[in-house]
Motif scaffolding. Structure first.
Motif, mmCIF file in Angstrom:
data_model
loop_
_atom_site.group_PDB
_atom_site.id
_atom_site.type_symbol
_atom_site.label_atom_id
_atom_site.label_comp_id
_atom_site.label_asym_id
_atom_site.label_seq_id
_atom_site.Cartn_x
_atom_site.Cartn_y
_atom_site.Cartn_z
ATOM 1 N N ASN A 30 0.840 -1.263 -0.082
ATOM 2 C CA ASN A 30 0.176 -0.058 -0.009
ATOM 3 C C ASN A 30 0.794 1.369 0.109
ATOM 4 N N ASN A 31 1.992 1.228 0.660
ATOM 5 C CA ASN A 31 2.909 2.599 0.845
ATOM 6 C C ASN A 31 3.467 2.893 -0.609
ATOM 7 N N ILE A 32 3.769 1.576 -1.396
ATOM 8 C CA ILE A 32 4.566 2.083 -2.446
ATOM 9 C C ILE A 32 3.303 2.542 -3.633
ATOM 10 N N LEU A 33 2.215 1.743 -3.585
ATOM 11 C CA LEU A 33 1.261 2.094 -4.401
ATOM 12 C C LEU A 33 0.695 3.515 -4.261
ATOM 13 N N LYS A 74 1.921 3.974 -9.308
ATOM 14 C CA LYS A 74 2.262 3.007 -10.350
ATOM 15 C C LYS A 74 0.884 2.242 -10.503
ATOM 16 N N ARG A 75 0.858 2.024 -11.811
ATOM 17 C CA ARG A 75 -0.378 1.207 -12.432
ATOM 18 C C ARG A 75 0.183 -0.274 -12.849
ATOM 19 N N LEU A 76 -0.600 -1.229 -12.524
ATOM 20 C CA LEU A 76 -0.282 -2.489 -13.124
ATOM 21 C C LEU A 76 -0.072 -2.599 -14.689
ATOM 22 N N LYS A 93 -6.597 -4.186 3.985
ATOM 23 C CA LYS A 93 -6.820 -4.430 2.749
ATOM 24 C C LYS A 93 -5.476 -4.003 1.869
ATOM 25 N N LEU A 94 -5.086 -4.889 1.067
ATOM 26 C CA LEU A 94 -3.878 -4.756 0.241
ATOM 27 C C LEU A 94 -4.597 -5.450 -1.071
#
Length: 429
Positions: A149-152, A157-159, A277-278
């Motif tokens: 979650n922190n990095i997102l 970034k998008r998948l 939630k991740l």
């Protein structure tokens, strides 16, 4: 392997840890050349896998983590080996490595199998009680999952995107050995690549190809590399598929790196145990889902050993045997050596000036001891791609001789041409 171990100590690549006290089993120290080689391996990995890609970011997680991390990951429950002990000689063996109830070493009676956790346990704080127990991480991967979650949030970034990490891990291996191949303290180069479910197989195969190509590009002989898919009965419980990149080590074909499709197991487990939630919000689909994960996991120590082994060559040279480490220039611990033909002042002054200039660009070594032939041989043995020789003509016309490690050809050029010439050779091999 014996030749490599001997060369590694003699030339300062790798030493036995705590050697003056008799050493410590399966623990090794990287010497002046070894630390340069290993750092170059890690830099090459980071450059290709992170710096040159727009779908990758990096992190460096703490070695000590909350104990619940290892409950969620399954390491506390399942990261064990069943062991048996010999009642006579006191040696310990993995139960699946012996047959019957007698010791393979002395014939003594074996104990019943007991589970042995492979994680190193320690205590945080001054009191050594159960509440203070923490573990040295057995892998770097979990530090990436818990920071999802922190990095997102911070990178947006998008998948598909990945998170890379290089760091130490620790496993209380029962049967370490084969030099630095299997040790209790080791360094991993790991990627967790998050993808949309349903696209995981495509990305899995891409990563297998990418990682296999990396070893070949940096000089590993293709005939000493192979891919070995895991059979269904040997897959980890969380894995949908796994392929090992194997290298033909002196002890035979052994794992160099594993690429696994870990599905959504890790993120779901940490979500369950942490209560957070991740998930990823897909703007195109307007829905949340848990990504699948493709994990290329390489050992920095194993990769360094493989590059060292693969670079080692012996070849006839007149009445002697020339030992040369044919490292890819990107990995060579020393890129250039500067060698004055004698210790006379005009030559040494010029050689030191040239050496100082080259140090601004590459790791450079200055050597004026013994004959020029002996010095060439030493540089061959540590894998230096180029030697620059300052001779008696050099102070007069400002020219030097550049010797190529692999061909042994010598080229005369001006000092002003030296840096551009070496840059072209070192950057384009």
């Amino acid at each position: 392997m014996e030749k490599i171990v001997s060369l590694a100590k003699r030339r300062g690549f790798i030493f036995q840890s705590s050697e003056i006290y008799g050493g410590l089993n399966s623990c090794w120290d990287y010497g002046p050349l070894g630390v340069e080689l290993k750092n170059n391996v890690k830099r090459a990995w980071w450059r290709r896998m992170v710096q040159e890609r727009d779908d990758m970011v990096g992190q460096d997680a703490s070695i000590l983590m909350h104990p619940r991390v290892w409950e969620a990951s399954g390491h506390l429950e399942g990261f064990t080996d069943p062991l048996v002990d010999c009642k006579q000689c006191r040696q310990r063996f993995r139960a699946d490595h012996v047959t019957g109830k007698t010791c393979p070493e002395c014939g003594g009676e074996l104990t019943e199998p007991r589970n042995f956790n492979l994680m190193f346990k320690t205590f945080m704080g001054p009191v050594e009680d159960q509440a203070a127990v923490v573990y040295l991480r057995p892998e770097t991967a979990q530090g990436i999952f818990v920071n999802f979650n922190n990095i997102l949030t911070t990178t947006r970034k998008r998948l598909p995107f990945g998170v890379a990490q290089i760091g130490k891990s620790f496993r209380n291996e029962i049967t370490p050995g084969n030099f630095t191949f299997r040790t209790r303290e080791f360094e991993q180069m790991e990627i967790e690549y998050f993808v949309k479910p349903g696209t995981d197989e495509e990305h899995f195969h891409k990563w297998v190809e990418t990682r296999y190509k990396w070893y070949k590009e940096l000089g590993i002989s293709p005939e000493r590399l192979r891919l070995r898919p895991h059979a269904q009965d040997e897959l980890a419980h969380y894995a949908k598929a796994c392929v090992d990149i194997e290298y033909y080590f002196p002890m035979g074909w052994s794992e160099l790196e594993g690429i696994a499709n870990r599905t959504d197991y890790d993120l779901k487990r940490h979500a369950e145990y942490s209560g957070n939630k991740l998930e990823y919000f897909d703007q195109e689909l307007n829905e949340h889902y848990v990504p699948y994960v493709i994990e290329p996991s390489a050992g920095a120590d194993r990769a360094t050993l493989a590059f060292l082994l693969d670079a080692y060559h012996e070849e006839p040279d007149k009445d002697e045997i020339r030992v040369v480490l044919r490292f890819h220039p990107e990995l060579a611990p020393v890129k250039v050596a500067v060698l004055p033909l004698s210790r006379k002042e005009p030559l040494t002054d010029m050689a030191k000036e040239i050496s100082q200039e080259l140090r601004r660009h590459w790791n450079t070594e200055y050597d004026d001891a013994k004959s020029i032939g002996r010095r060439y041989r030493r540089q061959d043995e540590i894998g230096t791609p180029f030697c620059v020789t300052v001779d008696f003509q050099s102070p007069e016309d400002q020219t030097v001789t550049v010797r190529d490690r692999d061909t042994m050809e010598q080229t005369r050029l001006s000092v002003a041409e030296l840096v551009p010439y070496l840059r072209e050779k070192l950057d384009n091999r």
